[in-house]
Design an enzyme around this catalytic site. Structure first.
Site, short mmCIF file in Angstrom:
data_model
loop_
_atom_site.label_atom_id
_atom_site.label_comp_id
_atom_site.label_asym_id
_atom_site.label_seq_id
_atom_site.Cartn_x
_atom_site.Cartn_y
_atom_site.Cartn_z
N LYS A 1 -3.78 4.71 -1.95
CA LYS A 1 -4.71 5.63 -1.28
C LYS A 1 -4.35 7.05 -1.68
O LYS A 1 -3.74 7.79 -0.90
CB LYS A 1 -4.55 5.52 0.24
CG LYS A 1 -5.37 4.48 0.93
CD LYS A 1 -5.35 4.78 2.44
CE LYS A 1 -5.07 3.55 3.24
NZ LYS A 1 -4.85 3.85 4.67
N ASP B 1 -1.13 -5.25 8.28
CA ASP B 1 -1.37 -5.61 9.68
C ASP B 1 -2.02 -4.50 10.48
O ASP B 1 -2.03 -3.33 10.08
CB ASP B 1 -0.04 -5.96 10.36
CG ASP B 1 0.83 -4.72 10.59
OD1 ASP B 1 1.06 -3.97 9.61
OD2 ASP B 1 1.25 -4.49 11.73
N GLY C 1 2.82 8.21 1.08
CA GLY C 1 3.91 8.18 0.10
C GLY C 1 5.29 8.33 0.73
O GLY C 1 6.30 8.20 0.05
N ILE D 1 0.83 -1.20 0.00
CA ILE D 1 0.00 0.00 0.00
C ILE D 1 0.86 1.25 0.00
O ILE D 1 1.89 1.30 0.68
CB ILE D 1 -0.98 -0.02 1.20
CG1 ILE D 1 -1.96 1.16 1.16
CG2 ILE D 1 -0.27 -0.09 2.53
CD1 ILE D 1 -3.21 0.92 1.98
N ASP E 1 0.37 5.08 0.95
CA ASP E 1 -0.58 5.90 1.70
C ASP E 1 -0.13 7.36 1.61
O ASP E 1 -0.40 8.02 0.61
CB ASP E 1 -0.59 5.35 3.14
CG ASP E 1 -1.61 5.98 4.05
OD1 ASP E 1 -2.76 6.16 3.63
OD2 ASP E 1 -1.26 6.28 5.20
#
Ligand code: 5GP
Ligand code: MG
Length: 177
Positions: free
Chosen positions: A131, A159, A105, A101, A103
């Site tokens: 995102k 997680d 950055g 992911i 997010d």
């Protein structure tokens, strides 16, 4: 006990995107890039991606990991720590950085800065989830599996305090986690 997880992307949806990303990566590269995963979150995605890449690449595939930590629990500290370093050399090579992911950055920015110091011929970014609404620093994402809104997701490597990484799907922890 782990709380219930509301599924956003099930195993079949993930498998479909992994196959599509692998095909895109294969089409864009004459030779396999060196694959660099961001531990720990990238691991399940990266392993599935490696297997989905063309079989003719498999004998030459080189992969390695960087350890980046930016989160304590579910909150970004904005403080990116890179631990350890690559074992494989990437000078003059094409590199594909893989994470679960992107997010804010900040993690990818730190990783890209680190890798560029090694003089690869090219570095591209592949993330399963993106995102964009959370971005604080620009990240050139070449390959993305899914765009997600501003939700804290778990599963398939991601997680919450080290739990839920083993899920085969990706979702949101319901209240009371
Ligand atoms: P960034 O530095 O882009 O803000 O965050 C990237 C890292 O933060 C990811 O590699 C991941 O470890 C963690 N992260 C960001 N968003 C989420 C999320 O929604 N769920 C989980 N489990 N980790 C996230
Ligand atoms: Mg991570």
């Amino acid at each position: 006990m782990a709380a219930a997880v509301r599924v956003l992307f099930d195993e079949a949806a993930i498998d479909g995107r992994v196959a599509a990303l692998a095909a895109q990566i294969a089409a864009d590269h004459d030779e396999p890039p060196v694959i660099v995963g961001i531990r720990n979150g990238a691991v399940p995605f990266m392993m599935d991606l490696l297997r989905a890449l063309p079989a003719r690449w498999h004998p030459d595939l080189v992969f390695d990991f960087l350890d980046a930590t930016s989160y304590a629990g579910s909150r970004s500290t904005g403080d990116i720590r890179l631990a350890g370093d690559l074992v494989v050399g990437v000078e003059g090579r094409e590199v594909l950085v893989v994470d679960g992911i992107v997010d804010t950055g900040r993690t990818m920015e730190a990783v890209l800065n680190h890798l560029r110091g090694k003089k690869p011929s090219q570095v591209r970014v592949c993330t399963l989830l993106d995102k964009p609404s959370r971005r604080a620093v620009p990240v050139p994402v070449a390959y993305r599996g899914f765009e997600v809104e501003d939700l804290f997701v778990v599963g398939y490597g991601m997680d919450l305090d080290q739990r839920y990484r083993g899920l085969r799907h990706i979702g949101v922890v319901e209240d009371g986690a």
